[in-house]
Design an enzyme around this catalytic site. Structure first.
Site, PDB file in Angstrom:
ATOM      1  N   ASP A  48       0.882  -1.163   0.000  1.00 45.03           N
ATOM      2  CA  ASP A  48       0.000   0.000   0.000  1.00 45.03           C
ATOM      3  C   ASP A  48       0.922   1.215   0.000  1.00 45.03           C
ATOM      4  OD1 ASP A  48      -1.614   2.199   0.717  1.00 45.03           O
ATOM      5  OD2 ASP A  48      -3.008   0.922   1.804  1.00 45.03           O
ATOM      6  N   VAL A  49       0.821   2.044  -1.022  1.00 49.97           N
ATOM      7  CA  VAL A  49       1.771   3.168  -1.129  1.00 49.97           C
ATOM      8  C   VAL A  49       1.639   4.182   0.009  1.00 49.97           C
ATOM      9  CG1 VAL A  49       2.152   3.056  -3.632  1.00 49.97           C
ATOM     10  CG2 VAL A  49       0.269   4.456  -2.719  1.00 49.97           C
TER      11      VAL A  49
ATOM     12  N   LYS B 214      -2.896  16.336  -7.479  1.00 51.24           N
ATOM     13  CA  LYS B 214      -2.198  16.191  -8.762  1.00 51.24           C
ATOM     14  C   LYS B 214      -1.462  17.476  -9.150  1.00 51.24           C
ATOM     15  CE  LYS B 214      -3.320  11.895  -9.970  1.00 51.24           C
ATOM     16  NZ  LYS B 214      -2.313  10.843 -10.190  1.00 51.24           N
TER      17      LYS B 214
ATOM     18  N   THR C 199      -9.741   3.374 -18.537  1.00 48.72           N
ATOM     19  CA  THR C 199      -9.307   2.371 -17.556  1.00 48.72           C
ATOM     20  C   THR C 199     -10.395   2.261 -16.482  1.00 48.72           C
ATOM     21  OG1 THR C 199      -8.276   3.888 -15.978  1.00 48.72           O
ATOM     22  CG2 THR C 199      -6.894   3.153 -17.824  1.00 48.72           C
TER      23      THR C 199
ATOM     24  N   TYR D  14      -8.488  15.574  -5.510  1.00 53.59           N
ATOM     25  CA  TYR D  14      -7.732  15.051  -6.657  1.00 53.59           C
ATOM     26  C   TYR D  14      -6.976  16.183  -7.349  1.00 53.59           C
ATOM     27  CZ  TYR D  14      -6.776  12.167 -10.784  1.00 53.59           C
ATOM     28  OH  TYR D  14      -6.155  11.461 -11.799  1.00 53.59           O
TER      29      TYR D  14
HETATM   30  N1  LIG Z   1      -7.922   7.008 -16.303  1.00 56.55           N
HETATM   31  C1  LIG Z   1      -7.824   8.327 -16.454  1.00 56.55           C
HETATM   32  O1  LIG Z   1      -8.633   8.957 -17.173  1.00 56.55           O
HETATM   33  C2  LIG Z   1      -6.690   9.083 -15.819  1.00 56.55           C
HETATM   34  C3  LIG Z   1      -6.390  10.342 -16.347  1.00 56.55           C
HETATM   35  C4  LIG Z   1      -5.307  11.043 -15.817  1.00 56.55           C
HETATM   36  C5  LIG Z   1      -4.556  10.508 -14.809  1.00 56.55           C
HETATM   37  N2  LIG Z   1      -4.889   9.272 -14.300  1.00 56.55           N
HETATM   38  C6  LIG Z   1      -3.991   8.741 -13.265  1.00 56.55           C
HETATM   39  O2  LIG Z   1      -3.358   7.621 -13.831  1.00 56.55           O
HETATM   40  C7  LIG Z   1      -2.887   6.769 -12.779  1.00 56.55           C
HETATM   41  C8  LIG Z   1      -3.175   5.326 -13.157  1.00 56.55           C
HETATM   42  O3  LIG Z   1      -4.575   5.148 -13.185  1.00 56.55           O
HETATM   43  P1  LIG Z   1      -5.312   4.227 -14.263  1.00 56.55           P
HETATM   44  O4  LIG Z   1      -6.175   5.121 -15.070  1.00 56.55           O
HETATM   45  O5  LIG Z   1      -4.342   3.359 -14.951  1.00 56.55           O
HETATM   46  O6  LIG Z   1      -6.337   3.407 -13.330  1.00 56.55           O
HETATM   47  P2  LIG Z   1      -6.217   2.081 -12.489  1.00 56.55           P
HETATM   48  O7  LIG Z   1      -6.110   0.903 -13.383  1.00 56.55           O
HETATM   49  O8  LIG Z   1      -7.358   2.133 -11.531  1.00 56.55           O
HETATM   50  O9  LIG Z   1      -4.832   2.241 -11.723  1.00 56.55           O
HETATM   51  C9  LIG Z   1      -4.681   2.782 -10.455  1.00 56.55           C
HETATM   52  C10 LIG Z   1      -3.650   1.920  -9.761  1.00 56.55           C
HETATM   53  O10 LIG Z   1      -3.324   2.499  -8.494  1.00 56.55           O
HETATM   54  C11 LIG Z   1      -3.148   1.447  -7.578  1.00 56.55           C
HETATM   55  N3  LIG Z   1      -3.378   1.972  -6.246  1.00 56.55           N
HETATM   56  C12 LIG Z   1      -4.405   2.736  -5.814  1.00 56.55           C
HETATM   57  N4  LIG Z   1      -4.289   2.984  -4.493  1.00 56.55           N
HETATM   58  C13 LIG Z   1      -3.165   2.357  -4.100  1.00 56.55           C
HETATM   59  C14 LIG Z   1      -2.504   2.226  -2.859  1.00 56.55           C
HETATM   60  N5  LIG Z   1      -2.995   2.801  -1.738  1.00 56.55           N
HETATM   61  N6  LIG Z   1      -1.361   1.499  -2.798  1.00 56.55           N
HETATM   62  C15 LIG Z   1      -0.875   0.910  -3.897  1.00 56.55           C
HETATM   63  N7  LIG Z   1      -1.434   1.006  -5.112  1.00 56.55           N
HETATM   64  C16 LIG Z   1      -2.572   1.721  -5.195  1.00 56.55           C
HETATM   65  C17 LIG Z   1      -4.189   0.401  -7.967  1.00 56.55           C
HETATM   66  O11 LIG Z   1      -3.805  -0.895  -7.554  1.00 56.55           O
HETATM   67  P3  LIG Z   1      -4.487  -1.639  -6.293  1.00 56.55           P
HETATM   68  O12 LIG Z   1      -5.945  -1.293  -6.301  1.00 56.55           O
HETATM   69  O13 LIG Z   1      -4.202  -3.082  -6.532  1.00 56.55           O
HETATM   70  O14 LIG Z   1      -3.767  -1.098  -5.096  1.00 56.55           O
HETATM   71  C18 LIG Z   1      -4.142   0.498  -9.493  1.00 56.55           C
HETATM   72  O15 LIG Z   1      -3.241  -0.418 -10.040  1.00 56.55           O
HETATM   73  C19 LIG Z   1      -3.554   7.270 -11.501  1.00 56.55           C
HETATM   74  O16 LIG Z   1      -2.597   7.964 -10.746  1.00 56.55           O
HETATM   75  C20 LIG Z   1      -4.618   8.233 -11.994  1.00 56.55           C
HETATM   76  O17 LIG Z   1      -4.824   9.282 -11.078  1.00 56.55           O
HETATM   77  C21 LIG Z   1      -5.935   8.559 -14.777  1.00 56.55           C
END
Ligand SMILES: NC(=O)c1ccc[n+]([C@@H]2O[C@H](COP(=O)([O-])OP(=O)(O)OC[C@H]3O[C@@H](n4cnc5c(N)ncnc54)[C@H](OP(=O)(O)O)[C@@H]3O)[C@@H](O)[C@H]2O)c1
Length: 242
Positions: free
Chosen positions: A63-64, A160, A191, A156
Site C-alpha cells: 500500500d503506497v 495532482k 481504464t 484530486y
Molecule cells: N484514467 C484516467 O482517465 C486518468 C487520467 C489522468 C490521470 N490518471 C492517473 O493515472 C494513474 C493510473 O490510473 P489508471 O487510469 O491506470 O487506473 P487504475 O487501473 O485504476 O490504476 C490505479 C492503480 O493504483 C493502484 N493503487 C491505488 N491505491 C493504491 C494504494 N494505496 N497502494 C498501492 N497502489 C494503489 C491500484 O492498484 P491496487 O488497487 O491493486 O492497489 C491500481 O493499479 C492514476 O494515478 C490516476 O490518477 C488517470
C-alpha cells in the site's frame, strides 16, 4: 551496473490500467520490471504475462500510503535487480464524492496520501538507487495537474497539481546526479479508474478516450530518451477532450 545487466524499472500501480501497459511495453524493450500495488493477484498476472513473453518481472505488493512498506519495497527491488534505473508512479485514487458539498475529509486525506504523499515517499525511497544510475522518474499526474478541471475533484485536483512541484524540485535538486523527472499529464484514459466518477462513462464515451497503450508509448519515449535529455512535462489528451 554493467552493460549486460538489464535496465530496471519500478512501477507503482503496475497491476492495472496504465501501469500494467507501461510494464508490458517496458519489459518488451528489455527492462526488468517490478510492479507494485495492493492486489497481489493482478501483480502476479502481469509478472506471468511478462515471463510468458520472455521478459523479467517481479511482484512487490504494498500500500503506497504505508511509507515503511514503500521503503522495504525499494530495498527489495534494488536487492533483486541489483539497482534501479527508473521509477514510474502510477498509483492513484479519486472518489465519486469530490465536491466541497459532498466530500469527506477522511477521503480527502486518503486521496492526498495516495496521489501526493506516497509519490514523495516512493521517490524518497528510490532516490539513493536512482542517483547511482542517473535514473528517470515519471509521475503519472493528470490533466487536472496541468490545468483546473471542474469535474476532477477538490482533493484530486489539489494532489495532482502538487505533483508538478515534486517533479520540479526533483529536477532542480537532483540534476547533479543525472536524475531527471517528468510530470506526465494525461487527459481521459479508458481504464477502471473512470468507475470512480460520479457519472461513469459508457462504452461509447470510453471508445473516444486514450488507451493505456497510448500512455505506455509516451512513457517509453521518456524512458528511452538519451541521458542528457529531460522531458519536464508532457500533456497528452484524446482529440475529443473537453
Ligand atoms: N484514467 C484516467 O482517465 C486518468 C487520467 C489522468 C490521470 N490518471 C492517473 O493515472 C494513474 C493510473 O490510473 P489508471 O487510469 O491506470 O487506473 P487504475 O487501473 O485504476 O490504476 C490505479 C492503480 O493504483 C493502484 N493503487 C491505488 N491505491 C493504491 C494504494 N494505496 N497502494 C498501492 N497502489 C494503489 C491500484 O492498484 P491496487 O488497487 O491493486 O492497489 C491500481 O493499479 C492514476 O494515478 C490516476 O490518477 C488517470
Amino acid at each position: 551496473m554493467n552493460d549486460s545487466t538489464p535496465r530496471t524499472l519500478w512501477i507503482t500501480g503496475g497491476g492495472s490500467g496504465m501501469g500494467r501497459a507501461i510494464a508490458r511495453v517496458a519489459a518488451g524493450n528489455g527492462w526488468a520490471v517490478a510492479v507494485s500495488g495492493r492486489r497481489r493477484e493482478v501483480l502476479d498476472e502481469v509478472v506471468e504475462e511478462i515471463a510468458a513473453d520472455g521478459g523479467t518481472a517481479l511482484a512487490v505488493p504494498l500500500d503506497v500510503r504505508d511509507s515503511a512498506a514503500v521503503a522495504g519495497a525499494a530495498r527489495t527491488v534494488v536487492e533483486r535487480f541489483g539497482g534501479l534505473d527508473a521509477l514510474v508512479l502510477a498509483a492513484g485514487q479519486n472518489t465519486p464524492q469530490r465536491r466541497w458539498d459532498d466530500q469527506s475529509i477522511t477521503e480527502f486525506e486518503e486521496i492526498v496520501g495516495t496521489n501526493l504523499t506516497a509519490v514523495a515517499a516512493t521517490v524518497d525511497a528510490a532516490l539513493p538507487a536512482l542517483r547511482e544510475e542517473g535514473g528517470t522518474v515519471v509521475a503519472i499526474s493528470s490533466y487536472a495537474g496541468w490545468s483546473l478541471q471542474p469535474g476532477a475533484g477538490v482533493a484530486y485536483s489539489a494532489s495532482k497539481t502538487a505533483v508538478s512541484s515534486l517533479m520540479r524540485t526533483l529536477n532542480l535538486q537532483e540534476a547533479a546526479h543525472g536524475v531527471r523527472a517528468c510530470h506526465l499529464c494525461p487527459g481521459d484514459v479508458a481504464t477502471d479508474f473512470l468507475d470512480q466518477r460520479p457519472n461513469v462513462p459508457d462504452a461509447a464515451a470510453r471508445s473516444k478516450m486514450l488507451t493505456p497503450q497510448d500512455i505506455a508509448r509516451t512513457v517509453s519515449f521518456v524512458l528511452e530518451s538519451p541521458a542528457h535529455v529531460r522531458i519536464d512535462e508532457l500533456v497528452i489528451s484524446p482529440v475529443s477532450q473537453a
